[in-house]
Design a protein around this motif. Sequence first.
Motif, PDB file in Angstrom:
ATOM      1  N   SER A   1       6.469 -24.638  -7.682  1.00 51.54           N
ATOM      2  CA  SER A   1       6.236 -24.450  -8.665  1.00 51.54           C
ATOM      3  C   SER A   1       6.330 -22.846  -8.856  1.00 51.54           C
ATOM      4  CB  SER A   1       4.645 -25.003  -8.945  1.00 51.54           C
ATOM      5  OG  SER A   1       4.671 -26.401  -9.065  1.00 51.54           O
ATOM      6  N   LYS A   2       6.195 -22.071  -8.068  1.00 52.64           N
ATOM      7  CA  LYS A   2       6.128 -20.481  -7.903  1.00 52.64           C
ATOM      8  C   LYS A   2       4.716 -20.067  -8.060  1.00 52.64           C
ATOM      9  CE  LYS A   2      10.664 -19.193  -9.061  1.00 52.64           C
ATOM     10  NZ  LYS A   2      11.606 -18.374  -9.808  1.00 52.64           N
ATOM     11  N   ARG A   3       4.517 -18.800  -7.511  1.00 52.15           N
ATOM     12  CA  ARG A   3       3.107 -18.360  -7.636  1.00 52.15           C
ATOM     13  C   ARG A   3       2.122 -18.363  -8.772  1.00 52.15           C
ATOM     14  NH1 ARG A   3       1.254 -14.041  -3.842  1.00 52.15           N
ATOM     15  NH2 ARG A   3       2.990 -14.857  -2.792  1.00 52.15           N
ATOM     16  N   GLU A   4       3.073 -17.874 -10.035  1.00 53.40           N
ATOM     17  CA  GLU A   4       2.281 -18.128 -11.426  1.00 53.40           C
ATOM     18  C   GLU A   4       2.596 -19.387 -11.982  1.00 53.40           C
ATOM     19  OE1 GLU A   4       0.478 -15.458 -11.820  1.00 53.40           O
ATOM     20  OE2 GLU A   4       0.973 -14.460 -10.278  1.00 53.40           O
ATOM     21  N   LEU A   5       2.961 -20.388 -11.382  1.00 54.56           N
ATOM     22  CA  LEU A   5       3.245 -21.748 -11.738  1.00 54.56           C
ATOM     23  C   LEU A   5       4.194 -21.752 -12.927  1.00 54.56           C
ATOM     24  CD1 LEU A   5      -0.540 -23.146 -11.714  1.00 54.56           C
ATOM     25  CD2 LEU A   5       1.350 -23.426  -9.914  1.00 54.56           C
ATOM     26  N   GLU A   6       4.970 -20.836 -12.901  1.00 50.39           N
ATOM     27  CA  GLU A   6       5.897 -20.790 -14.030  1.00 50.39           C
ATOM     28  C   GLU A   6       7.241 -21.887 -14.159  1.00 50.39           C
ATOM     29  OE1 GLU A   6       9.402 -17.539 -12.860  1.00 50.39           O
ATOM     30  OE2 GLU A   6       7.365 -17.044 -12.403  1.00 50.39           O
ATOM     31  N   ARG A   7       7.356 -22.717 -12.859  1.00 50.68           N
ATOM     32  CA  ARG A   7       7.990 -23.676 -12.919  1.00 50.68           C
ATOM     33  C   ARG A   7       7.219 -25.313 -12.589  1.00 50.68           C
ATOM     34  NH1 ARG A   7      13.397 -23.911  -9.628  1.00 50.68           N
ATOM     35  NH2 ARG A   7      13.932 -25.331 -11.216  1.00 50.68           N
ATOM     36  N   LEU A   8       5.910 -25.199 -12.849  1.00 52.15           N
ATOM     37  CA  LEU A   8       5.030 -26.275 -12.921  1.00 52.15           C
ATOM     38  C   LEU A   8       5.595 -27.569 -13.762  1.00 52.15           C
ATOM     39  CD1 LEU A   8       2.616 -27.503 -11.661  1.00 52.15           C
ATOM     40  CD2 LEU A   8       1.412 -26.779 -13.421  1.00 52.15           C
TER      41      LEU A   8
ATOM     42  N   TYR B   1       8.720 -28.193 -14.565  1.00 56.25           N
ATOM     43  CA  TYR B   1       9.694 -28.539 -13.977  1.00 56.25           C
ATOM     44  C   TYR B   1       9.669 -29.411 -12.584  1.00 56.25           C
ATOM     45  CZ  TYR B   1      14.072 -29.138 -11.110  1.00 56.25           C
ATOM     46  OH  TYR B   1      15.096 -29.441 -10.289  1.00 56.25           O
TER      47      TYR B   1
END
Length: 84
Positions: A64-71, A73
């Motif tokens: 999801s990446k550190r800042e949840l930018e791909r959450l 997805y």
Amino acid sequence: MAAALYDLLEQRPEEGYSGTAIFTKERPLKVEPHIGVTEHDNEGRVLTAEFKEFFLVNVYVPNSKRELERLPYRQQWDIDFLKF
């Protein structure tokens, strides 16, 4: 006599991204490099090998990446993979 080693690879078209591999001494009956969802299949995340008595599914699960930018997805991935 040395056994043969089969390598089955699935890579994303862009270099430096995800990909999966299976190394086996037994030749699979069938190999599927996707789950049938284009959005995910383009990332080379799943490689399934069918053997006589079992299926081997190798998965590189999206982060999801550190800042949840791909959450979003990742959440859709979970739903689609469970259907697979």
